[in-house]
Design a protein around this motif. Structure first.
Motif, mmCIF file in Angstrom:
data_model
loop_
_atom_site.group_PDB
_atom_site.id
_atom_site.type_symbol
_atom_site.label_atom_id
_atom_site.label_comp_id
_atom_site.label_asym_id
_atom_site.label_seq_id
_atom_site.Cartn_x
_atom_site.Cartn_y
_atom_site.Cartn_z
ATOM 1 N N VAL A 92 -6.290 -25.558 18.456
ATOM 2 C CA VAL A 92 -7.323 -25.986 19.006
ATOM 3 C C VAL A 92 -7.517 -27.590 17.855
ATOM 4 C CG1 VAL A 92 -9.607 -26.220 19.416
ATOM 5 C CG2 VAL A 92 -8.407 -24.077 20.184
ATOM 6 N N CYS A 93 -7.382 -27.191 16.857
ATOM 7 C CA CYS A 93 -7.934 -28.035 15.737
ATOM 8 C C CYS A 93 -6.505 -29.209 15.600
ATOM 9 C CB CYS A 93 -7.484 -27.410 13.982
ATOM 10 S SG CYS A 93 -8.883 -26.825 13.900
ATOM 11 N N TYR A 94 -5.245 -29.044 16.264
ATOM 12 C CA TYR A 94 -4.152 -29.566 16.963
ATOM 13 C C TYR A 94 -4.772 -29.792 18.186
ATOM 14 C CZ TYR A 94 -1.319 -28.416 12.839
ATOM 15 O OH TYR A 94 -0.846 -28.289 11.157
ATOM 16 N N GLU A 95 -4.587 -29.212 19.082
ATOM 17 C CA GLU A 95 -4.791 -30.352 20.172
ATOM 18 C C GLU A 95 -5.926 -31.438 20.093
ATOM 19 O OE1 GLU A 95 -6.823 -28.416 25.249
ATOM 20 O OE2 GLU A 95 -5.822 -26.994 22.611
ATOM 21 N N ASN A 96 -7.045 -30.561 19.500
ATOM 22 C CA ASN A 96 -7.851 -31.928 19.537
ATOM 23 C C ASN A 96 -7.951 -32.609 18.079
ATOM 24 O OD1 ASN A 96 -9.433 -30.791 22.375
ATOM 25 N ND2 ASN A 96 -10.464 -28.990 20.699
ATOM 26 N N LYS A 148 -3.967 -35.171 15.840
ATOM 27 C CA LYS A 148 -3.505 -34.144 17.252
ATOM 28 C C LYS A 148 -2.141 -34.677 16.740
ATOM 29 C CE LYS A 148 -5.202 -34.661 22.167
ATOM 30 N NZ LYS A 148 -6.167 -35.767 22.756
ATOM 31 N N ASP A 149 -1.935 -33.388 17.017
ATOM 32 C CA ASP A 149 0.096 -32.897 17.834
ATOM 33 C C ASP A 149 0.042 -31.651 18.597
ATOM 34 O OD1 ASP A 149 2.271 -32.365 17.621
ATOM 35 O OD2 ASP A 149 2.492 -32.644 15.088
ATOM 36 N N LEU A 150 -0.303 -31.948 20.171
ATOM 37 C CA LEU A 150 -0.204 -31.288 20.975
ATOM 38 C C LEU A 150 1.093 -30.525 21.026
ATOM 39 C CD1 LEU A 150 -1.145 -33.213 24.048
ATOM 40 C CD2 LEU A 150 -2.666 -31.586 22.910
ATOM 41 N N ALA A 151 2.028 -30.506 20.523
ATOM 42 C CA ALA A 151 3.676 -29.756 20.015
ATOM 43 C C ALA A 151 2.695 -28.550 19.301
ATOM 44 C CB ALA A 151 4.804 -30.636 20.284
ATOM 45 N N LYS A 152 2.214 -28.984 18.328
ATOM 46 C CA LYS A 152 2.318 -28.212 17.357
ATOM 47 C C LYS A 152 1.131 -27.010 17.809
ATOM 48 C CE LYS A 152 3.152 -30.049 12.564
ATOM 49 N NZ LYS A 152 2.981 -30.917 11.238
ATOM 50 N N ALA A 153 0.157 -27.884 18.864
ATOM 51 C CA ALA A 153 -1.005 -26.735 19.399
ATOM 52 C C ALA A 153 -0.367 -26.240 20.013
ATOM 53 C CB ALA A 153 -2.017 -27.437 20.026
ATOM 54 N N VAL A 154 0.938 -26.214 20.981
ATOM 55 C CA VAL A 154 1.262 -25.856 21.712
ATOM 56 C C VAL A 154 2.427 -23.961 21.635
ATOM 57 C CG1 VAL A 154 2.818 -25.195 24.024
ATOM 58 C CG2 VAL A 154 1.432 -28.120 24.426
ATOM 59 N N SER A 155 2.440 -24.824 20.585
ATOM 60 C CA SER A 155 3.647 -23.234 19.497
ATOM 61 C C SER A 155 2.498 -22.085 18.961
ATOM 62 C CB SER A 155 4.255 -24.395 19.096
ATOM 63 O OG SER A 155 4.942 -23.575 17.486
ATOM 64 N N LEU A 156 1.832 -22.955 18.744
ATOM 65 C CA LEU A 156 0.750 -22.366 18.352
ATOM 66 C C LEU A 156 -0.017 -21.459 18.652
ATOM 67 C CD1 LEU A 156 -1.373 -24.667 15.395
ATOM 68 C CD2 LEU A 156 -0.075 -21.738 14.910
ATOM 69 N N TYR A 157 -0.344 -21.280 20.007
ATOM 70 C CA TYR A 157 -0.799 -21.153 20.994
ATOM 71 C C TYR A 157 0.471 -19.726 21.599
ATOM 72 C CZ TYR A 157 -4.261 -24.066 21.959
ATOM 73 O OH TYR A 157 -5.958 -24.726 21.868
ATOM 74 N N GLU A 158 1.605 -20.610 21.824
ATOM 75 C CA GLU A 158 2.513 -19.512 22.190
ATOM 76 C C GLU A 158 2.778 -18.698 21.362
ATOM 77 O OE1 GLU A 158 5.292 -22.140 24.814
ATOM 78 O OE2 GLU A 158 5.776 -21.971 22.589
ATOM 79 N N LYS A 159 2.114 -18.313 20.091
ATOM 80 C CA LYS A 159 2.334 -17.411 19.424
ATOM 81 C C LYS A 159 1.746 -16.672 19.143
ATOM 82 C CE LYS A 159 5.109 -19.627 16.063
ATOM 83 N NZ LYS A 159 5.273 -20.504 14.293
ATOM 84 N N ALA A 160 0.235 -16.731 19.172
ATOM 85 C CA ALA A 160 -0.538 -15.861 19.182
ATOM 86 C C ALA A 160 -1.126 -14.884 20.459
ATOM 87 C CB ALA A 160 -1.931 -16.880 19.223
ATOM 88 N N ALA A 161 -0.322 -15.909 21.821
ATOM 89 C CA ALA A 161 -0.575 -15.125 23.314
ATOM 90 C C ALA A 161 0.223 -13.955 23.335
ATOM 91 C CB ALA A 161 0.252 -16.292 23.729
ATOM 92 N N ASP A 162 1.851 -14.488 22.456
ATOM 93 C CA ASP A 162 2.233 -13.386 22.459
ATOM 94 C C ASP A 162 2.041 -11.681 21.246
ATOM 95 O OD1 ASP A 162 4.158 -14.690 24.212
ATOM 96 O OD2 ASP A 162 5.655 -15.613 22.105
ATOM 97 N N MET A 163 1.152 -12.332 21.038
ATOM 98 C CA MET A 163 0.413 -11.236 20.161
ATOM 99 C C MET A 163 -0.348 -10.429 20.947
ATOM 100 S SD MET A 163 0.371 -13.212 16.728
ATOM 101 C CE MET A 163 -0.905 -11.514 15.736
ATOM 102 N N ASN A 164 -0.730 -10.779 22.159
ATOM 103 C CA ASN A 164 -1.593 -10.972 23.038
ATOM 104 C C ASN A 164 -3.285 -11.039 22.820
ATOM 105 O OD1 ASN A 164 -1.946 -9.287 25.644
ATOM 106 N ND2 ASN A 164 -2.446 -7.298 24.852
ATOM 107 N N TYR A 165 -3.005 -12.304 22.253
ATOM 108 C CA TYR A 165 -4.752 -13.063 21.751
ATOM 109 C C TYR A 165 -4.852 -13.296 23.173
ATOM 110 C CZ TYR A 165 -8.476 -15.102 19.506
ATOM 111 O OH TYR A 165 -10.258 -14.878 18.906
ATOM 112 N N PRO A 166 -5.750 -12.963 24.117
ATOM 113 C CA PRO A 166 -6.712 -13.609 25.149
ATOM 114 C C PRO A 166 -7.174 -14.811 24.645
ATOM 115 C CG PRO A 166 -8.205 -11.927 24.346
ATOM 116 C CD PRO A 166 -6.702 -12.092 23.255
#
Length: 767
Positions: free
Chosen positions: A130-134, A140-158
């Motif tokens: 969220v910090c990178y997204e906003n 601001k770094d959307l690529a890093k934001a997406v990468s972090l969301y993907e890692k957390a999503a793979d860990m099943n974090y809603p």
């Protein structure tokens, strides 16, 4: 006073038994166990248990676990966790991010989120994304934001799954991909995350990434609402309002909007305001609507700022206040809200709440038009059509009208129809003009309905159909278009294709005239002048011609001049008539040139001048005005007449009056024969001067500027001389009759000269 037992009582009485319900006992037991758990948790935290310290912090942060909400205590307990505890670091970051128990510090929050995320803690990864997204606490770094969301999503974090799904939904940081959005949102919704349920509901409502299923959307919105999602609750209200996936129910819709607003969602207040505006699910109330818009506007909601601005602009539910309206539109415009930008442009165009500035208005219309506002595109087109604030450009105007017309904006369809009808900036195409007028008419745009009526009346682009034209004119009149009343009145007046009906024509002319239509005012005057559909009434004819002339109607100006020339409904004033004939001629009424030529030929209201008469007869003849050629022939047989010496005669009459005053002093002294001689000549010169002035005023009633100045100077000098003599009277010798004669003549003469100038000035002001 306490009650006492008797001393001789052998056995004490049994006290009353208090019975507790099982529910109350269970509640008390729960409270006891909670307090016990809290104490155990506190002891564990004091003993260095990181999990217990974090739990204590969470309890104090949210006011759970039997403690009161206390952000300071929350931050204290989070700080008691170990430096290498990712959970403790995460919650410390939350405090720095929100300013809970510590001064808000986005940079420190980012550092703590990163430290926790580097240890593999999924919530920290998500919030770091969220910090990178906003750009909070870092670039601001959307690529890093997406990468972090993907890692957390793979860990099943809603929450990360939801954030990643939202990015795929709007195409930010990743290509827009509704299927991927649905995948991640579904994973989060299965874990009952309200925001994910709401966003997934949007996918099902509009068929984005899944087959459209409004019923499933309603269920998802309902689940989100149960989880205290204001967005979900508001979306559910919209479904009730539209009857999508559920039976239409405006009362439930309004209730959802109200609850969403009370939860802090500005959109909820805005939509509730729309309900109050239209009486959907609540009693219609402009005041309540304005209050709802105001609550949403306080949160900076652009649509609400726009609506509140309209309320202030038109006095809808609030007192009319152009300054507040302009302020609302300005605040909305600052957010990039296209309708607000357009309305701010209207404020500058009309000078409402801001200084009038047509150039600034054009700039705002252009900005709003680029954002796709059809109203702004149309307004800018009007400026290009008439050259207001921009250079006149018919092609540019037509292009803008076309863009707005493609969005079914009826006013633009009407104007584009005018361009095709007259071939302005586009190739003339009457059939297309008719189609555009018809589209505007379908939306009940009054001018479009009337324009379509004109087409059917004249057979322009369609087969001629007078009855359909009459029907369309009536429809446009019902919509408030006064020009349609004028058009229909002309049909009844002329009796072309429908029976002639002067009374009906006059009634329609007067209806349109009451709304300020200049042509209708002129025609109503003509009816009263000629007694068409009514009794002749010169006063009403003069009234309506005057109104039409005030509003710029050329024919009404000519007819008003005729009234002044002949005293129709007013006192004759040929000078005023001459000026109005000249004005009407310059406005394009050739008959006015002939009428003005006749005045110059006869010297009525103007100084007789055959050269001027020839000039105006020539202008009238060039436009084939009947009688103009004959007037020129008549003048060709007459020699040019010298100008009437009005000014010289006026000066002569003043000198004669001065001579009469001088000779009059002899009436009061000398022998009887000398006094008789003085009296006769005094009377002769005075009568001669008055006769000359009378004739001059008949030929040229208006004093030229030079004569006015002469009269003022002489009048002031005479009055001063009379006053001076009066003040010194009797100082050197006893006053004589001749002295009083001199004083009377000077004061009376000065008063007459000044009075003549003042009467002319007042007459001009009245006219």
């Amino acid at each position: 006073m306490a009650e006492q037992y008797p001393h001789n009582q052998s056995e004490p009485q049994q006290p009353d038994v208090v019975a507790f319900s099982p529910e109350l006992l269970k509640l008390a037991d729960t409270h006891r166990r909670r307090q016990q758990y809290l104490e155990e948790c506190r002891q564990a935290a004091d003993s260095g248990d990181c999990a217990a310290a974090v739990q204590m912090g969470v309890n104090y942060l949210y006011g759970t676990g039997g403690v009161q909400k206390d952000p300071d205590q929350a931050f204290y307990w989070f700080s008691q966790s170990a430096p290498d505890d990712p959970v403790g670091l995460y919650w410390q970051a939350v405090c720095y991010d929100s300013g809970a128990g510590v001064k808000m510090d986005p940079v420190r929050a980012f550092a703590l989120f990163k430290e926790s995320a580097d240890m593999g803690y999924a919530p920290a990864m998500s919030d770091l994304g969220v910090c990178y997204e906003n750009g909070q606490g870092t670039e601001k770094d959307l690529a890093k934001a997406v990468s972090l969301y993907e890692k957390a999503a793979d860990m099943n974090y809603p929450q990360a799954q939801c954030n990643l799904g939202a990015l795929y939904y709007v195409g930010v940081g990743v290509p827009k991909d509704y299927a991927s959005a649905v995948h991640y949102l579904s994973l989060a919704a299965e874990q009952r995350l309200p925001r994910a349920q709401y966003l997934l509901g949007l996918c099902y409502e509009f068929g984005n990434g899944v087959e459209e299923d409004c019923k499933k959307a309603v269920l998802l919105y309902g689940e989100a609402a149960k989880g205290d999602s204001a967005d979900g609750l508001c979306a559910l209200g919209v479904m009730y309002y539209l009857g999508k996936g559920v039976e239409e129910d405006n009362e439930k819709a309004a209730d959802c909007f109200r609850r969403a607003g009370e939860m802090g969602l500005a959109r909820g207040w805005h939509l509730l305001g729309r309900c109050y505006d239209n009486g959907y699910g609540v009693a219609e109330s402009a005041e309540m609507a304005a209050q709802c818009f105001s609550r949403a506007a306080d949160q900076g909601y652009p649509d609400a700022l726009y609506r509140l601005g309209l309320c202030y602009a038109y006095g809808h539910g609030v007192s009319r206040d152009n300054n507040k309206a302009a302020d609302c539109f300005r605040r909305g415009a600052e957010t990039g809200h296209a309708p607000s930008i357009c309305q701010l442009g209207l404020c500058y165009e009309a000078g409402r709440g801001v200084p009038e500035d047509i150039g600034r208005a054009a700039e705002l219309y252009e900005e709003s038009a680029r954002l796709g506002s059809p109203e702004a595109q149309c307004n800018l087109g009007v400026l290009y059509r008439y050259g207001g604030g921009v250079s006149r450009d018919m092609e540019k105007a037509a292009e803008l009208f076309a863009r707005a017309a493609d969005q079914d904006y009826p006013r633009a369809q009407f104007f584009l129809g005018l361009h095709y009808e007259h071939g302005q900036g586009v190739e003339k195409d009457m059939a297309r003009a008719v189609r555009l007028y018809a589209k505007a008419a379908e939306q009940n745009y009054p001018e479009g309905v009337r324009a379509l009526g004109v087409c059917y009346e004249g057979g322009l682009g369609v087969e001629k159909d007078p009855q359909k034209a009459v029907s369309l004119y009536h429809r446009a009149i019902d919509l408030g278009d006064e020009a349609a009343a004028y058009c229909l009145a002309n049909l009844y007046f002329a009796g072309r294709d429908i029976p002639q009906d002067y009374p009906q024509a006059l009634a329609l002319y007067e209806k349109a005239a009451a709304k300020g239509h200049p042509g209708a005012q002129c025609q109503a005057g003509y009816c009263y002048e000629r007694g068409l559909g009514c009794e002749k009434d010169a006063d009403k004819a003069f009234f309506y011609y005057g109104k039409g002339a005030e509003n710029g109607d050329d024919t009404a100006t000519n007819n008003l001049a005729f009234c002044y020339e002949h005293g129709l409904g007013c006192n004759p004033d040929p000078t005023r008539a001459a000026k109005l004939y000249e004005k009407a001629g310059n406005m394009g009424v050739p008959l006015a040139w002939k009428n003005l030529a006749l005045l110059y030929e006869k010297g009525i209201g103007v100084e007789k001048d055959l050269d001027q008469a020839r000039k105006y007869f020539t202008l009238a003849k060039e436009q084939n005005v009947p009688g103009a050629a004959e007037g020129l022939e008549r003048l060709s047989a007459k020699p040019a007449t010298p100008k009437f010496p009005a000014n010289a005669l006026r000066v002569t009459s003043v000198l004669l009056l001065g001579l009469a005053a001088f000779l009059g002093s002899g009436i009061w002294e000398g022998v009887p024969s000398e006094r008789l001689f003085s009296g006769v000549f005094t009377l002769f010169f005075a009568v001669s001067a008055c006769f000359i002035l009378y004739k001059v005023n008949q030929r040229q009633p208006r004093l030229p500027k030079g004569v006015c100045i002469l009269y003022i100077v002489l009048g002031v000098l005479l009055i001063l001389a009379g006053i001076l003599v009066l003040l010194t009277l009797g100082e050197e010798a006893p006053p004589e009759a001749a002295d009083y004669w001199f004083i009377g003549c000077t004061l009376l003469g000065g008063d007459v000269l000044l009075g003549r100038v003042l009467r002319q000035k007042k007459g001009m002001q009245k006219k």
